[in-house]
Design an enzyme around this catalytic site. Structure first.
Site, PDB file in Angstrom:
ATOM      1  N   SER A 142      -3.125   0.785  14.323  1.00  0.00           N
ATOM      2  CA  SER A 142      -3.934   1.989  14.488  1.00  0.00           C
ATOM      3  C   SER A 142      -4.317   2.190  15.938  1.00  0.00           C
ATOM      4  CB  SER A 142      -5.213   1.878  13.643  1.00  0.00           C
ATOM      5  OG  SER A 142      -6.119   2.922  13.931  1.00  0.00           O
ATOM      6  N   ILE A 145      -4.014  11.128  11.686  1.00  0.00           N
ATOM      7  CA  ILE A 145      -2.952  11.609  10.808  1.00  0.00           C
ATOM      8  C   ILE A 145      -3.599  12.265   9.585  1.00  0.00           C
ATOM      9  CG2 ILE A 145      -0.886  10.985   9.497  1.00  0.00           C
ATOM     10  CD1 ILE A 145      -0.643  10.459  12.525  1.00  0.00           C
ATOM     11  N   ALA A 204     -11.026  -4.610  15.039  1.00  0.00           N
ATOM     12  CA  ALA A 204     -10.782  -6.051  15.139  1.00  0.00           C
ATOM     13  C   ALA A 204      -9.573  -6.460  14.304  1.00  0.00           C
ATOM     14  CB  ALA A 204     -12.016  -6.831  14.691  1.00  0.00           C
ATOM     15  N   VAL A 228      -2.802  -7.721  -1.690  1.00  0.00           N
ATOM     16  CA  VAL A 228      -2.356  -8.452  -0.501  1.00  0.00           C
ATOM     17  C   VAL A 228      -3.388  -9.480  -0.032  1.00  0.00           C
ATOM     18  CG1 VAL A 228      -0.877  -6.565   0.288  1.00  0.00           C
ATOM     19  CG2 VAL A 228      -3.240  -6.709   1.134  1.00  0.00           C
ATOM     20  N   SER A 251       1.497   3.471  -2.362  1.00  0.00           N
ATOM     21  CA  SER A 251       1.284   4.473  -3.406  1.00  0.00           C
ATOM     22  C   SER A 251       0.798   5.820  -2.898  1.00  0.00           C
ATOM     23  CB  SER A 251       0.288   3.942  -4.454  1.00  0.00           C
ATOM     24  OG  SER A 251      -0.973   3.696  -3.866  1.00  0.00           O
ATOM     25  N   ARG A 252       0.177   5.835  -1.704  1.00  0.00           N
ATOM     26  CA  ARG A 252      -0.406   7.089  -1.220  1.00  0.00           C
ATOM     27  C   ARG A 252      -0.257   7.218   0.293  1.00  0.00           C
ATOM     28  NH1 ARG A 252      -6.442   7.508  -2.699  1.00  0.00           N
ATOM     29  NH2 ARG A 252      -6.433   5.378  -1.906  1.00  0.00           N
ATOM     30  N   TYR A 291     -12.484  -2.537  11.625  1.00  0.00           N
ATOM     31  CA  TYR A 291     -11.105  -2.030  11.557  1.00  0.00           C
ATOM     32  C   TYR A 291     -10.381  -2.263  12.884  1.00  0.00           C
ATOM     33  CZ  TYR A 291      -7.412   1.249  10.038  1.00  0.00           C
ATOM     34  OH  TYR A 291      -6.230   1.822   9.659  1.00  0.00           O
ATOM     35  N   ASN A 317       1.634  -2.156   5.341  1.00  0.00           N
ATOM     36  CA  ASN A 317       0.894  -0.903   5.461  1.00  0.00           C
ATOM     37  C   ASN A 317      -0.478  -0.942   4.798  1.00  0.00           C
ATOM     38  OD1 ASN A 317       0.724   2.189   5.747  1.00  0.00           O
ATOM     39  ND2 ASN A 317       0.604   1.913   3.526  1.00  0.00           N
ATOM     40  N   GLY A 358       0.822  -1.208   0.000  1.00  0.00           N
ATOM     41  CA  GLY A 358       0.000   0.000   0.000  1.00  0.00           C
ATOM     42  C   GLY A 358       0.856   1.258   0.000  1.00  0.00           C
TER      43      GLY A 358
END
Length: 251
Positions: free
Chosen positions: A149, A195, A164, A69, A18-19, A162, A97, A16
Protein backbone atom coordinates in the site's frame (compact mmCIF):
# COMPACT_ATOMS: atom_id res chain seq x y z
CA UNK A 1 -0.58 -32.88 -25.47
CA UNK A 2 1.78 -33.35 -22.52
CA UNK A 3 2.39 -29.59 -22.39
CA UNK A 4 -1.37 -28.98 -22.34
CA UNK A 5 -1.79 -31.39 -19.44
CA UNK A 6 1.00 -29.64 -17.54
CA UNK A 7 -0.60 -26.24 -18.11
CA UNK A 8 -3.88 -27.54 -16.69
CA UNK A 9 -2.06 -28.48 -13.48
CA UNK A 10 -0.68 -24.99 -12.83
CA UNK A 11 -2.51 -22.72 -10.42
CA UNK A 12 -2.45 -19.15 -9.18
CA UNK A 13 -3.53 -18.59 -5.56
CA UNK A 14 -5.01 -15.22 -4.64
CA UNK A 15 -5.60 -14.72 -0.93
CA UNK A 16 -8.55 -12.50 -0.10
CA UNK A 17 -9.75 -13.09 -3.65
CA UNK A 18 -13.48 -12.75 -3.08
CA UNK A 19 -13.89 -8.98 -3.40
CA UNK A 20 -12.34 -5.70 -4.51
CA UNK A 21 -8.80 -5.79 -5.85
CA UNK A 22 -8.54 -9.52 -5.11
CA UNK A 23 -11.55 -10.28 -7.29
CA UNK A 24 -10.20 -8.10 -10.10
CA UNK A 25 -6.88 -9.96 -9.97
CA UNK A 26 -8.62 -13.35 -10.16
CA UNK A 27 -10.58 -12.26 -13.23
CA UNK A 28 -7.59 -10.66 -14.98
CA UNK A 29 -5.40 -13.72 -14.46
CA UNK A 30 -8.21 -15.86 -15.87
CA UNK A 31 -8.20 -13.68 -19.00
CA UNK A 32 -4.45 -13.34 -19.44
CA UNK A 33 -2.99 -16.66 -18.33
CA UNK A 34 -3.51 -20.40 -18.51
CA UNK A 35 -3.48 -20.69 -14.74
CA UNK A 36 -6.41 -22.16 -12.89
CA UNK A 37 -7.45 -19.69 -10.24
CA UNK A 38 -7.56 -20.58 -6.55
CA UNK A 39 -9.84 -18.07 -4.85
CA UNK A 40 -9.08 -17.87 -1.15
CA UNK A 41 -11.55 -16.34 1.27
CA UNK A 42 -12.12 -16.40 5.02
CA UNK A 43 -15.88 -16.13 5.57
CA UNK A 44 -17.77 -14.55 2.65
CA UNK A 45 -18.51 -17.63 0.55
CA UNK A 46 -21.20 -15.87 -1.50
CA UNK A 47 -18.74 -13.22 -2.65
CA UNK A 48 -16.13 -15.90 -3.45
CA UNK A 49 -18.67 -17.84 -5.51
CA UNK A 50 -19.49 -14.67 -7.44
CA UNK A 51 -15.79 -14.21 -8.17
CA UNK A 52 -15.61 -17.79 -9.41
CA UNK A 53 -18.58 -17.18 -11.73
CA UNK A 54 -16.80 -14.15 -13.18
CA UNK A 55 -13.60 -16.15 -13.61
CA UNK A 56 -15.53 -18.73 -15.63
CA UNK A 57 -17.26 -16.01 -17.67
CA UNK A 58 -13.80 -14.62 -18.45
CA UNK A 59 -12.88 -17.97 -19.97
CA UNK A 60 -10.92 -19.31 -17.02
CA UNK A 61 -11.23 -22.16 -14.55
CA UNK A 62 -11.00 -22.00 -10.81
CA UNK A 63 -12.06 -23.24 -7.43
CA UNK A 64 -12.60 -21.93 -3.94
CA UNK A 65 -10.05 -22.51 -1.20
CA UNK A 66 -11.29 -21.23 2.17
CA UNK A 67 -8.89 -20.61 5.03
CA UNK A 68 -7.88 -17.82 7.38
CA UNK A 69 -4.39 -16.58 6.48
CA UNK A 70 -3.83 -15.60 10.13
CA UNK A 71 -4.22 -19.20 11.33
CA UNK A 72 -1.09 -21.13 10.33
CA UNK A 73 -2.69 -24.46 11.19
CA UNK A 74 -5.70 -23.65 8.99
CA UNK A 75 -3.43 -22.59 6.13
CA UNK A 76 -1.34 -25.76 6.32
CA UNK A 77 -4.33 -28.08 6.71
CA UNK A 78 -6.21 -26.54 3.77
CA UNK A 79 -3.20 -26.51 1.46
CA UNK A 80 -2.16 -30.04 2.47
CA UNK A 81 -5.67 -31.31 1.74
CA UNK A 82 -5.78 -29.44 -1.56
CA UNK A 83 -2.43 -30.93 -2.60
CA UNK A 84 -3.65 -34.40 -1.63
CA UNK A 85 -6.60 -33.93 -3.98
CA UNK A 86 -4.41 -32.46 -6.75
CA UNK A 87 -1.33 -34.66 -6.61
CA UNK A 88 0.25 -33.46 -9.87
CA UNK A 89 -0.69 -29.80 -9.48
CA UNK A 90 1.55 -26.90 -8.56
CA UNK A 91 0.68 -23.45 -7.25
CA UNK A 92 3.08 -21.42 -9.36
CA UNK A 93 1.80 -17.92 -8.59
CA UNK A 94 1.09 -16.61 -5.08
CA UNK A 95 -0.69 -13.28 -4.70
CA UNK A 96 -0.73 -12.26 -1.04
CA UNK A 97 -3.68 -9.91 -1.15
CA UNK A 98 -5.57 -10.60 2.10
CA UNK A 99 -5.60 -7.60 4.39
CA UNK A 100 -7.81 -5.61 6.76
CA UNK A 101 -7.87 -2.09 8.16
CA UNK A 102 -8.63 -0.97 11.69
CA UNK A 103 -7.95 2.75 11.41
CA UNK A 104 -7.55 5.09 14.34
CA UNK A 105 -5.09 7.49 15.92
CA UNK A 106 -2.17 5.65 17.49
CA UNK A 107 -2.65 7.07 21.00
CA UNK A 108 -6.14 5.58 21.16
CA UNK A 109 -5.44 2.39 19.23
CA UNK A 110 -6.53 -0.80 20.93
CA UNK A 111 -4.04 -3.70 21.08
CA UNK A 112 -6.46 -5.94 19.20
CA UNK A 113 -6.69 -3.40 16.34
CA UNK A 114 -2.91 -3.35 16.10
CA UNK A 115 -2.55 -7.13 16.28
CA UNK A 116 -5.35 -8.02 13.86
CA UNK A 117 -3.93 -5.81 11.12
CA UNK A 118 -0.35 -7.01 11.65
CA UNK A 119 -1.45 -10.64 11.81
CA UNK A 120 -3.47 -10.49 8.59
CA UNK A 121 -1.04 -8.65 6.31
CA UNK A 122 2.35 -9.66 7.71
CA UNK A 123 1.82 -13.04 9.36
CA UNK A 124 -0.65 -13.98 6.63
CA UNK A 125 2.09 -13.38 4.06
CA UNK A 126 4.44 -15.59 6.06
CA UNK A 127 1.96 -18.41 6.67
CA UNK A 128 0.95 -18.80 3.03
CA UNK A 129 4.30 -18.13 1.35
CA UNK A 130 6.33 -20.22 3.78
CA UNK A 131 4.08 -23.22 3.17
CA UNK A 132 4.35 -22.97 -0.63
CA UNK A 133 7.79 -21.58 -1.42
CA UNK A 134 9.65 -24.89 -1.19
CA UNK A 135 7.67 -26.21 -4.14
CA UNK A 136 8.58 -23.16 -6.22
CA UNK A 137 12.27 -23.60 -5.43
CA UNK A 138 12.19 -27.30 -6.29
CA UNK A 139 10.50 -26.53 -9.61
CA UNK A 140 12.83 -23.58 -10.27
CA UNK A 141 10.03 -21.23 -11.22
CA UNK A 142 7.52 -19.06 -9.45
CA UNK A 143 5.96 -15.66 -8.96
CA UNK A 144 5.25 -14.17 -5.54
CA UNK A 145 3.35 -10.88 -5.58
CA UNK A 146 2.62 -9.06 -2.34
CA UNK A 147 -0.12 -6.46 -2.24
CA UNK A 148 1.10 -3.64 -0.05
CA UNK A 149 0.00 0.00 0.00
CA UNK A 150 0.88 3.65 -0.32
CA UNK A 151 0.56 3.60 3.48
CA UNK A 152 3.45 1.15 3.71
CA UNK A 153 5.63 3.29 1.44
CA UNK A 154 5.05 6.74 2.95
CA UNK A 155 3.00 6.17 6.10
CA UNK A 156 -0.55 7.45 6.60
CA UNK A 157 -1.86 9.27 9.66
CA UNK A 158 -4.52 7.20 11.39
CA UNK A 159 -3.07 4.00 9.94
CA UNK A 160 0.00 3.33 12.06
CA UNK A 161 -0.97 -0.36 12.27
CA UNK A 162 -1.64 -0.73 8.54
CA UNK A 163 1.46 1.27 7.61
CA UNK A 164 3.57 -0.89 9.92
CA UNK A 165 2.15 -4.13 8.49
CA UNK A 166 2.58 -3.14 4.86
CA UNK A 167 5.99 -1.58 5.50
CA UNK A 168 7.15 -4.86 7.01
CA UNK A 169 5.91 -6.81 3.99
CA UNK A 170 7.82 -4.39 1.75
CA UNK A 171 11.03 -5.13 3.63
CA UNK A 172 10.34 -8.88 3.54
CA UNK A 173 9.73 -8.65 -0.21
CA UNK A 174 13.17 -7.13 -0.79
CA UNK A 175 14.90 -9.68 1.42
CA UNK A 176 13.12 -12.77 0.09
CA UNK A 177 13.71 -11.71 -3.53
CA UNK A 178 17.46 -11.92 -2.94
CA UNK A 179 17.18 -15.40 -1.43
CA UNK A 180 15.28 -17.03 -4.29
CA UNK A 181 16.26 -15.17 -7.48
CA UNK A 182 18.75 -17.83 -8.59
CA UNK A 183 15.89 -20.33 -8.71
CA UNK A 184 13.91 -18.19 -11.18
CA UNK A 185 11.43 -17.20 -8.48
CA UNK A 186 10.59 -13.51 -8.45
CA UNK A 187 9.21 -11.62 -5.46
CA UNK A 188 7.63 -8.21 -5.99
CA UNK A 189 5.16 -5.94 -4.25
CA UNK A 190 2.42 -3.73 -5.67
CA UNK A 191 1.60 -0.59 -3.69
CA UNK A 192 -1.78 0.87 -4.67
CA UNK A 193 -2.78 4.37 -3.67
CA UNK A 194 -6.43 5.38 -3.55
CA UNK A 195 -8.36 2.72 -5.46
CA UNK A 196 -12.14 2.77 -5.84
CA UNK A 197 -13.31 -0.33 -3.92
CA UNK A 198 -15.58 -1.18 -0.99
CA UNK A 199 -12.71 -0.29 1.36
CA UNK A 200 -12.54 3.29 0.06
CA UNK A 201 -16.28 3.88 -0.44
CA UNK A 202 -16.51 5.90 2.79
CA UNK A 203 -13.67 8.25 1.83
CA UNK A 204 -14.26 11.77 0.51
CA UNK A 205 -13.06 11.18 -3.05
CA UNK A 206 -13.78 14.76 -4.13
CA UNK A 207 -11.48 16.12 -1.43
CA UNK A 208 -8.80 13.44 -1.60
CA UNK A 209 -8.31 13.57 -5.36
CA UNK A 210 -6.94 17.10 -4.96
CA UNK A 211 -3.73 15.53 -3.62
CA UNK A 212 -3.50 13.06 -6.51
CA UNK A 213 -1.71 14.43 -9.60
CA UNK A 214 -3.88 12.22 -11.83
CA UNK A 215 -6.93 13.87 -10.19
CA UNK A 216 -8.86 10.65 -9.66
CA UNK A 217 -8.98 7.38 -7.76
CA UNK A 218 -7.58 4.34 -9.54
CA UNK A 219 -9.59 1.25 -10.45
CA UNK A 220 -9.15 -2.31 -9.27
CA UNK A 221 -8.81 -3.30 -12.93
CA UNK A 222 -5.74 -1.09 -13.34
CA UNK A 223 -4.10 -2.76 -10.35
CA UNK A 224 -5.06 -6.21 -11.67
CA UNK A 225 -3.35 -5.56 -15.03
CA UNK A 226 -0.11 -4.76 -13.21
CA UNK A 227 -0.35 -7.90 -11.07
CA UNK A 228 -1.09 -9.98 -14.15
CA UNK A 229 2.09 -8.72 -15.81
CA UNK A 230 4.17 -9.51 -12.73
CA UNK A 231 2.63 -13.00 -12.68
CA UNK A 232 3.71 -13.65 -16.27
CA UNK A 233 6.98 -14.87 -17.77
CA UNK A 234 7.46 -11.40 -19.27
CA UNK A 235 8.42 -10.03 -15.85
CA UNK A 236 11.28 -12.49 -15.28
CA UNK A 237 13.97 -9.80 -14.79
CA UNK A 238 11.95 -7.79 -12.28
CA UNK A 239 12.36 -8.83 -8.67
CA UNK A 240 12.63 -7.17 -5.28
CA UNK A 241 10.67 -4.20 -6.60
CA UNK A 242 7.92 -2.19 -4.95
CA UNK A 243 5.80 -0.86 -7.79
CA UNK A 244 3.62 2.12 -6.96
CA UNK A 245 0.27 2.53 -8.68
CA UNK A 246 -1.08 5.69 -7.16
CA UNK A 247 -1.69 8.37 -9.77
CA UNK A 248 1.53 10.18 -8.95
CA UNK A 249 1.45 10.45 -5.13
CA UNK A 250 4.91 10.08 -3.61
CA UNK A 251 6.31 10.56 -0.14
Amino acid sequence: MQEEIEEQNKYALITGGSRGIGRAICIQLAKDSKYRILINYRSNKNAAEETLREVVLAGGQGELLPFDVVDAESVNTSLDQWQENHKDAIIEVIVNNAGITRDGLFMWMKPEDWNEVINTSLNGFFNVTNRLIKQLLINKYGRIINMVSLSGVKGTAGQANYSAAKGAVIAATKALAQEVAKRNVTVNAVAPGFIATDLTSDLDEKELKKMIPANRFGTSGEVAHLVSFLASEKSSYITGEIININGGIYS
